[in-house]
Design an enzyme around this catalytic site. Sequence first.
Site, PDB file in Angstrom:
ATOM      1  CB  CYS A  35       1.557  -7.264   0.367  1.00 35.49           C
ATOM      2  SG  CYS A  35       2.019  -5.649  -0.173  1.00 35.49           S
ATOM      3  CB  CYS A 105      -6.468  -7.396   7.851  1.00 34.94           C
ATOM      4  SG  CYS A 105      -4.983  -8.403   7.941  1.00 34.94           S
TER       5      CYS A 105
END
Lengths: 277, 393
Positions: A35, A105
Amino acid sequence: MWEYTNKVQQHFMQPKNVGEVGNPSGTGDVGSLACGDALKLTIKVDENDLIVDAKFKTFGCASAIASSSVLTELIKGMSVDEAAKITNEDIAEALGGLPKEKMHCSVMGREALEAAIADYRGVILPMAQGEVVCECFGVTDLEVVRAIRESGLRSVEEITHFTKAGGGCGKCEDRLREILQKTVEGLAEKSAPVQEKRMTTLQKIKKIEQVLEREIRPTLKKDGGDIELVDVDGDFVTVSLRGACAGCHSSRTTLKEYVEKKLREQVVDSLIVEEGK
Amino acid sequence: MDCGSDKVIYMDNNATTRIAPEVLEAMMPFLEDCYGNPSSMHTFGGQVGKAVEQARGRIAELIGAEPEEIVFTSCGTESDSTAILSALQSQPEQRHIVTTRVEHPAVKNLCETLDLLTGHKHKVTRLMVEADGTLDMMKYQEALTEDTAIVSVMWANNETGVLFPVEAMAAMAKERGILFHTDAVQAVGKIPLNMRENQIDFLSLSGHKLHAPKGIGVLYVRKGSPFVPFLHGGHQEHGRRGGTENVASIVGLGRACQLAGEMMKEENTRVRALRDKLEKGLMASIPKSILNGHSEDRLPNTSNISFEYVEGEAILLHMNQHGICASSGSACTSGSLEPSHVLRAMGVAFTAAHGSIRFSLSIYNTEEEVDFVLDKMPKIIADLREMSPFWEG
């Protein structure tokens, strides 16, 4: 290239609580090398259910590191119950905001916290029971729905910014649109003003059928024509004109000045009637 | 506005280069007193036209071309689009294109939208690359068909610096009567090339990669090769590309090409030596660092290194604190959520792709700068690794 706030820069340059708690009460391990984002959060909880220590290890960009750092600062001193309420919006806010492409995030931070708390409590995460929608980034439908609800997302692009789903090969875009529509409709129904007394789709269909049967069809039949209900999607009503109506050059007028008008009067005034197969 | 270029260590020349002082000097008159239109009848414009032709001659000289083979465009991207679309339009029955998986987005993304642009269904063969970034010549030969309208393969890769044998590939294409285009944007000015010694039909070059301004490019069109214009309009460039000429930038590009010819040796000796020192030094002082791209057949100025278990944007921002400018192939810096398509095509592992840094030098870099970077990088990587859940220490 990204406009980072001073807080983000601070937490990135001088991150707080880097490392791993010795003998952790709970560990949350999320993300992967594939990722490009990964976070390992370890927490120490005392006998009063208070988080007395939290440390992080992160593989990722400035936003990922800053989100992890600020998260550990937020939860230290909180009870586990309080910490469980933290959303990704809280994390982003604590940083003074993140660029929209980096919101995922903050979501990762929240997920690590959830995983750590679940580990501490010895329960299986509800999120873990979702069905994978985005194969490139391993995002489940439950995660997408939650992001839509909590962050008020209104487009597939926003879903990508918050969860990364759809940001790889793009094959799941249709599915994401589907989930978005369903979730947003569900939210709209809950928050619709009481005076309007919104109809459910089922009620709408039933009412349309009633008006068609009772009034519209008999009238058209008198001229050798007929009408059939094909579909109802939100305010869009698709019908099919039959018999003499089918080939008639006035059929559009019939459709708009009669059928649509009648349905707007008797069912709900926002309906749009169109012909379709 | 002061950007402090004297305070940075600029190692991102494949992204863009500084305008050489000599180039700026050559341009100034055309931004001030000499503002005439080169196509005008009066001397005031005509003298400007002369300067444009002089620049054209200088550019032709650098690449071993005839002046008539030089067409001015606004950028490398326009040159790429012009060449490929021209080939499709001049041979409307041929709908197959051969290209590679590691092309610049100017070619890559164009090939993905051809159907929409032309209204016809196209087939695109994208040649794979080996782990070291090189092409398989057998597979290339096999890809050429009677339906192939054009082959488009870059001369030098912008991320790794790897060179493709485009001259040999062009010869193979010409044997079958197929047009050949190369995006040479990264190659021109860095390595010597001579269009008289190959059979390439179209070549793209870009001013801002060789110390000329941004906003100027060239499409080389071989005499005799079929050509259909992209930008229609006035009769500029003998009807091949409409639009009033970007005179100042053209003059600048001409001067830049002259300089590039003069500095070519230095680029391939001193600059190459600096790149080698930087590369060897980093690989030696930082464990788990991997070179991306064939070590030999490469541009003299480029070094693409992956530092495992740490992420590119984070590395760049720490380097930025020290004034060091470079690029990365990580997902976070790509604008999409995927790491560089070039590195992925090379099969670079995820442990490495996200942590890749590209250093691209120029004649303006010094040994002191290289030493400074060698001094700072180990700690930057070590600190980020301390923070990484994947680093075992």
